[in-house]
Design an enzyme around this catalytic site. Structure first.
Site, PDB file in Angstrom:
ATOM      1  N   ASP A  39       0.815  -1.218   0.000  1.00  0.00           N
ATOM      2  CA  ASP A  39       0.000   0.000   0.000  1.00  0.00           C
ATOM      3  C   ASP A  39       0.849   1.269   0.000  1.00  0.00           C
ATOM      4  O   ASP A  39       0.321   2.379   0.043  1.00  0.00           O
ATOM      5  CB  ASP A  39      -0.945   0.015   1.205  1.00  0.00           C
ATOM      6  CG  ASP A  39      -0.210   0.052   2.536  1.00  0.00           C
ATOM      7  OD1 ASP A  39       1.042  -0.014   2.527  1.00  0.00           O
ATOM      8  OD2 ASP A  39      -0.874   0.155   3.582  1.00  0.00           O
ATOM      9  N   ARG A  98      13.861  25.561  -0.362  1.00  0.00           N
ATOM     10  CA  ARG A  98      13.453  26.852  -0.948  1.00  0.00           C
ATOM     11  C   ARG A  98      12.233  27.442  -0.239  1.00  0.00           C
ATOM     12  O   ARG A  98      11.958  28.629  -0.384  1.00  0.00           O
ATOM     13  CB  ARG A  98      13.183  26.680  -2.439  1.00  0.00           C
ATOM     14  CG  ARG A  98      14.457  26.524  -3.258  1.00  0.00           C
ATOM     15  CD  ARG A  98      14.174  26.173  -4.685  1.00  0.00           C
ATOM     16  NE  ARG A  98      13.520  24.883  -4.813  1.00  0.00           N
ATOM     17  CZ  ARG A  98      13.191  24.318  -5.965  1.00  0.00           C
ATOM     18  NH1 ARG A  98      13.457  24.939  -7.088  1.00  0.00           N
ATOM     19  NH2 ARG A  98      12.612  23.132  -5.991  1.00  0.00           N
ATOM     20  N   LYS A 194      17.066  38.563 -13.715  1.00  0.00           N
ATOM     21  CA  LYS A 194      16.044  37.713 -14.326  1.00  0.00           C
ATOM     22  C   LYS A 194      14.658  38.119 -13.847  1.00  0.00           C
ATOM     23  O   LYS A 194      14.492  38.787 -12.820  1.00  0.00           O
ATOM     24  CB  LYS A 194      16.293  36.250 -13.996  1.00  0.00           C
ATOM     25  CG  LYS A 194      15.977  35.874 -12.547  1.00  0.00           C
ATOM     26  CD  LYS A 194      16.145  34.382 -12.296  1.00  0.00           C
ATOM     27  CE  LYS A 194      15.761  34.025 -10.864  1.00  0.00           C
ATOM     28  NZ  LYS A 194      15.935  32.589 -10.577  1.00  0.00           N
ATOM     29  N   THR A 225      14.631  22.560 -13.605  1.00  0.00           N
ATOM     30  CA  THR A 225      14.186  22.655 -14.992  1.00  0.00           C
ATOM     31  C   THR A 225      15.247  23.296 -15.884  1.00  0.00           C
ATOM     32  O   THR A 225      15.048  23.374 -17.098  1.00  0.00           O
ATOM     33  CB  THR A 225      12.897  23.494 -15.086  1.00  0.00           C
ATOM     34  OG1 THR A 225      13.174  24.842 -14.690  1.00  0.00           O
ATOM     35  CG2 THR A 225      11.812  22.913 -14.180  1.00  0.00           C
TER      36      THR A 225
END
Length: 315
Positions: A39, A98, A194, A225
């Site tokens: 499970d 973070r 940025k 990413t």
């Protein structure tokens, strides 16, 4: 010399790193069953006597993050109930780092919550590498040995044939780290401003520093990413940089990252094995932190200082 009371137990997050650490330390990995029921519930059984032993539990909270975190908590509880003398949670990559502040209404400070969970489970100290924010150490009421991957990365980077090197941070927040590399490498320094549109979409807007006809080294603590470093690299390339390298401690690479790296201008991505990395045939260089962590484990076991692990040979 290593004491005879040292036990190292590994979870399932990064078994290869645990094996490499044991090889460096000179002890076999302690026999333990770390598995799951049908499970999905995690189950841990330590198959050797650890009563009165100095136990080190190696587990990164990398994907699947929640499973690996729960597994670590159960490992700590198992060692505590088995009467270990001291339990050190060795967390090469500290997940949820973070989420270290309340930057929106009604959101948690999950990095602090994880610290509380580790302490409540029974950890006596924590050994981590390149926390996303140094102040996370203050979230713990137990000792934290915060190692830096800098010596490992520097040893490799310093041997590259880099011309007119400029070290750059891909965002304003990483300038302090980039400055440390720039001083050691005796190079120029700069950063990229940025604008983040979403968790996966980043726009590099401007550069501070001259990169024309220079080799550029982008420095960051982690990437998932590759949006930030690839956006920065594209802007740097348009400004006339010769070659672009990126050095990242924690490469928690997702499918989107591989696509961006495949199509991006980064000549080589240099990472460590705090998280298992699949290079997928891309120019990704994986450096091991096994020696760094192994030396720290030996020193903690012997109640010695780990300060010298922050120094780079010759400086």
């Amino acid at each position: 010399m290593r004491a005879d009371n040292l036990k190292i137990i590994a979870g399932n997050s990064n078994r290869q790193l645990a094996d490499d650490i044991c090889q460096f330390v000179g002890v076999p990995l302690t026999d333990a069953t770390v598995t799951s029921f049908p499970d999905g519930e995690s189950f841990v059984r330590i198959n050797e006597n650890v009563r009165g032993q100095d136990v080190f539990l190696i587990q990164s909270s990398c994907p699947p993050v929640n499973n690996n975190l729960i597994e670590l908590l159960i490992m700590i509880d198992a060692a505590r109930r088995a009467s270990a003398a001291r339990i050190t949670a060795v967390i090469p990559f500290y997940g949820y780092a973070r989420q270290d502040r309340k930057d929106q209404p009604r959101v948690p400070i999950t990095a602090k919550l994880v610290a509380n969970l580790l302490t409540s489970a029974g950890a006596n100290r924590v050994l981590a590498v390149d926390l996303h924010a140094g102040q996370i150490q203050g979230f713990f009421d137990i000792p934290v040995d915060h190692l830096l991957a800098f010596p490992v990365l520097y040893e490799y980077i310093s041997k590259l044939d880099l011309k007119n090197l400029v070290v750059m941070s891909p965002d304003v927040g990483g300038v302090k780290m980039a400055d440390a590399y720039a001083r050691m490498l005796k190079s120029g320094l700069g950063f990229v401003a940025k604008k983040r549109h979403s968790a996966t979409q980043v726009e590099a807007t401007s550069i501070v520093g001259d990169v024309k006809d220079c080799d550029v080294l982008l420095i960051d603590d982690m990437t998932e990413t590759a949006g930030t470093i690839c956006a920065a690299a594209k802007l740097i390339k348009r400004q006339g940089a010769s070659r672009i390298f990126a050095a990242v401690t924690h490469a928690n690479l997702q499918d989107m990252a591989y696509e961006r790296l495949k199509d991006g201008p980064i000549d080589e991505l240099i990472v460590t094995d705090t998280i298992p990395v699949d290079t997928r045939g891309l120019p990704i260089k994986v450096l091991s932190v096994a020696k760094l962590l192994g030396e720290a484990i030996i020193r903690i076991n012997n109640n010695e200082s780990v300060t010298s692990l922050f120094r780079v040979k010759g400086f």
